[in-house]
Design a protein around this motif. Sequence first.
Motif, PDB file in Angstrom:
ATOM      1  N   LEU A  81     -19.542  52.644  82.064  1.00 45.24           N
ATOM      2  CA  LEU A  81     -20.767  52.372  83.115  1.00 45.24           C
ATOM      3  C   LEU A  81     -20.217  52.580  84.397  1.00 45.24           C
ATOM      4  O   LEU A  81     -21.484  52.545  85.423  1.00 45.24           O
ATOM      5  CB  LEU A  81     -21.161  50.954  82.781  1.00 45.24           C
ATOM      6  CG  LEU A  81     -22.005  50.640  81.573  1.00 45.24           C
ATOM      7  CD1 LEU A  81     -22.295  49.095  81.453  1.00 45.24           C
ATOM      8  CD2 LEU A  81     -22.941  51.437  81.233  1.00 45.24           C
ATOM      9  N   SER A  82     -19.059  52.942  84.792  1.00 50.16           N
ATOM     10  CA  SER A  82     -18.761  53.193  86.193  1.00 50.16           C
ATOM     11  C   SER A  82     -19.632  54.160  87.237  1.00 50.16           C
ATOM     12  O   SER A  82     -19.822  54.245  88.102  1.00 50.16           O
ATOM     13  CB  SER A  82     -17.413  53.377  86.347  1.00 50.16           C
ATOM     14  OG  SER A  82     -17.063  54.426  85.624  1.00 50.16           O
ATOM     15  N   PRO A  83     -19.743  55.391  86.401  1.00 54.00           N
ATOM     16  CA  PRO A  83     -20.702  56.307  86.955  1.00 54.00           C
ATOM     17  C   PRO A  83     -22.112  55.909  87.597  1.00 54.00           C
ATOM     18  O   PRO A  83     -22.483  56.159  88.556  1.00 54.00           O
ATOM     19  CB  PRO A  83     -20.735  57.687  85.906  1.00 54.00           C
ATOM     20  CG  PRO A  83     -19.809  57.573  85.197  1.00 54.00           C
ATOM     21  CD  PRO A  83     -19.304  56.026  85.022  1.00 54.00           C
ATOM     22  N   ILE A  84     -22.749  55.347  86.686  1.00 57.36           N
ATOM     23  CA  ILE A  84     -23.980  54.529  86.876  1.00 57.36           C
ATOM     24  C   ILE A  84     -23.736  53.696  88.069  1.00 57.36           C
ATOM     25  O   ILE A  84     -24.771  53.573  89.038  1.00 57.36           O
ATOM     26  CB  ILE A  84     -24.731  53.825  85.646  1.00 57.36           C
ATOM     27  CG1 ILE A  84     -24.830  54.992  84.614  1.00 57.36           C
ATOM     28  CG2 ILE A  84     -26.063  53.467  86.205  1.00 57.36           C
ATOM     29  CD1 ILE A  84     -25.254  54.456  83.432  1.00 57.36           C
ATOM     30  N   LYS A  85     -22.931  52.701  88.197  1.00 57.08           N
ATOM     31  CA  LYS A  85     -22.607  51.749  89.133  1.00 57.08           C
ATOM     32  C   LYS A  85     -22.328  52.546  90.477  1.00 57.08           C
ATOM     33  O   LYS A  85     -22.931  51.889  91.367  1.00 57.08           O
ATOM     34  CB  LYS A  85     -21.617  50.837  88.664  1.00 57.08           C
ATOM     35  CG  LYS A  85     -21.834  49.693  87.525  1.00 57.08           C
ATOM     36  CD  LYS A  85     -21.231  48.660  87.272  1.00 57.08           C
ATOM     37  CE  LYS A  85     -21.469  47.587  88.237  1.00 57.08           C
ATOM     38  NZ  LYS A  85     -20.573  46.483  88.139  1.00 57.08           N
ATOM     39  N   ILE A  86     -21.559  53.724  90.389  1.00 58.72           N
ATOM     40  CA  ILE A  86     -21.101  54.451  91.417  1.00 58.72           C
ATOM     41  C   ILE A  86     -22.399  54.700  92.434  1.00 58.72           C
ATOM     42  O   ILE A  86     -22.587  54.847  93.428  1.00 58.72           O
ATOM     43  CB  ILE A  86     -20.164  55.493  91.386  1.00 58.72           C
ATOM     44  CG1 ILE A  86     -18.806  54.741  90.875  1.00 58.72           C
ATOM     45  CG2 ILE A  86     -20.034  56.263  92.666  1.00 58.72           C
ATOM     46  CD1 ILE A  86     -17.691  55.615  90.581  1.00 58.72           C
ATOM     47  N   ILE A  87     -23.281  55.402  91.288  1.00 58.27           N
ATOM     48  CA  ILE A  87     -24.481  55.904  92.074  1.00 58.27           C
ATOM     49  C   ILE A  87     -25.385  54.732  92.701  1.00 58.27           C
ATOM     50  O   ILE A  87     -26.011  54.906  93.738  1.00 58.27           O
ATOM     51  CB  ILE A  87     -25.432  56.795  90.770  1.00 58.27           C
ATOM     52  CG1 ILE A  87     -24.528  58.031  90.648  1.00 58.27           C
ATOM     53  CG2 ILE A  87     -26.775  57.075  91.532  1.00 58.27           C
ATOM     54  CD1 ILE A  87     -25.179  58.857  89.701  1.00 58.27           C
ATOM     55  N   LEU A  88     -25.558  53.692  91.792  1.00 60.89           N
ATOM     56  CA  LEU A  88     -26.449  52.594  92.292  1.00 60.89           C
ATOM     57  C   LEU A  88     -25.776  51.725  93.308  1.00 60.89           C
ATOM     58  O   LEU A  88     -26.474  51.155  94.024  1.00 60.89           O
ATOM     59  CB  LEU A  88     -26.868  51.788  91.031  1.00 60.89           C
ATOM     60  CG  LEU A  88     -27.813  52.400  90.018  1.00 60.89           C
ATOM     61  CD1 LEU A  88     -27.985  51.423  89.078  1.00 60.89           C
ATOM     62  CD2 LEU A  88     -29.273  52.622  90.493  1.00 60.89           C
ATOM     63  N   MET A  89     -24.501  51.569  93.261  1.00 63.18           N
ATOM     64  CA  MET A  89     -24.157  50.550  94.278  1.00 63.18           C
ATOM     65  C   MET A  89     -23.041  51.113  95.253  1.00 63.18           C
ATOM     66  O   MET A  89     -22.678  50.506  96.492  1.00 63.18           O
ATOM     67  CB  MET A  89     -23.053  49.564  93.595  1.00 63.18           C
ATOM     68  CG  MET A  89     -23.883  48.685  92.544  1.00 63.18           C
ATOM     69  SD  MET A  89     -25.230  47.579  93.243  1.00 63.18           S
ATOM     70  CE  MET A  89     -24.066  46.749  94.097  1.00 63.18           C
ATOM     71  N   GLY A  90     -22.696  52.462  95.192  1.00 66.75           N
ATOM     72  CA  GLY A  90     -21.653  53.127  95.986  1.00 66.75           C
ATOM     73  C   GLY A  90     -21.889  53.087  97.492  1.00 66.75           C
ATOM     74  O   GLY A  90     -21.158  52.550  98.275  1.00 66.75           O
ATOM     75  N   PRO A  91     -22.980  53.531  97.759  1.00 64.98           N
ATOM     76  CA  PRO A  91     -23.141  53.730  99.063  1.00 64.98           C
ATOM     77  C   PRO A  91     -23.637  52.362  99.882  1.00 64.98           C
ATOM     78  O   PRO A  91     -23.800  52.307 101.080  1.00 64.98           O
ATOM     79  CB  PRO A  91     -24.662  54.539  99.116  1.00 64.98           C
ATOM     80  CG  PRO A  91     -24.711  55.249  98.083  1.00 64.98           C
ATOM     81  CD  PRO A  91     -23.988  54.442  96.947  1.00 64.98           C
TER      82      PRO A  91
END
Length: 103
Positions: free
Chosen positions: A51-61
């Motif tokens: 799930l990390s790619p989704i979390k990077i898009i949703l939470m990264g910035p």
Amino acid sequence: MNPSRLKFIFFFLLFAFAFLFGTTLLLNQPPESFLGSESQVPWKSTVSTILSPIKIILMGPLLPFIKFLHQDPDTPPPFFLIGFAFYWTILALIVHYILSKIR
């Protein structure tokens, strides 16, 4: 079937918050952690990595915003929710625009 922009943003925010709270509760991790840790059960680490790619898009910035708010240990939760909702609304508008151009 072309949902209205407001309806799309509403469902995007609803699913984003559900994803955030679901992964936080299920995986027992803070929202800003992306990959599984070695101290986790192996299945939790695997699911967290998937799930990390989704979390990077949703939470990264939002990481600088989260770190800024964590400076004060008594930051009320609505500040986090407002920040998430603001960013995710912009993200939903971009996704809706791209999907409407594709059709």
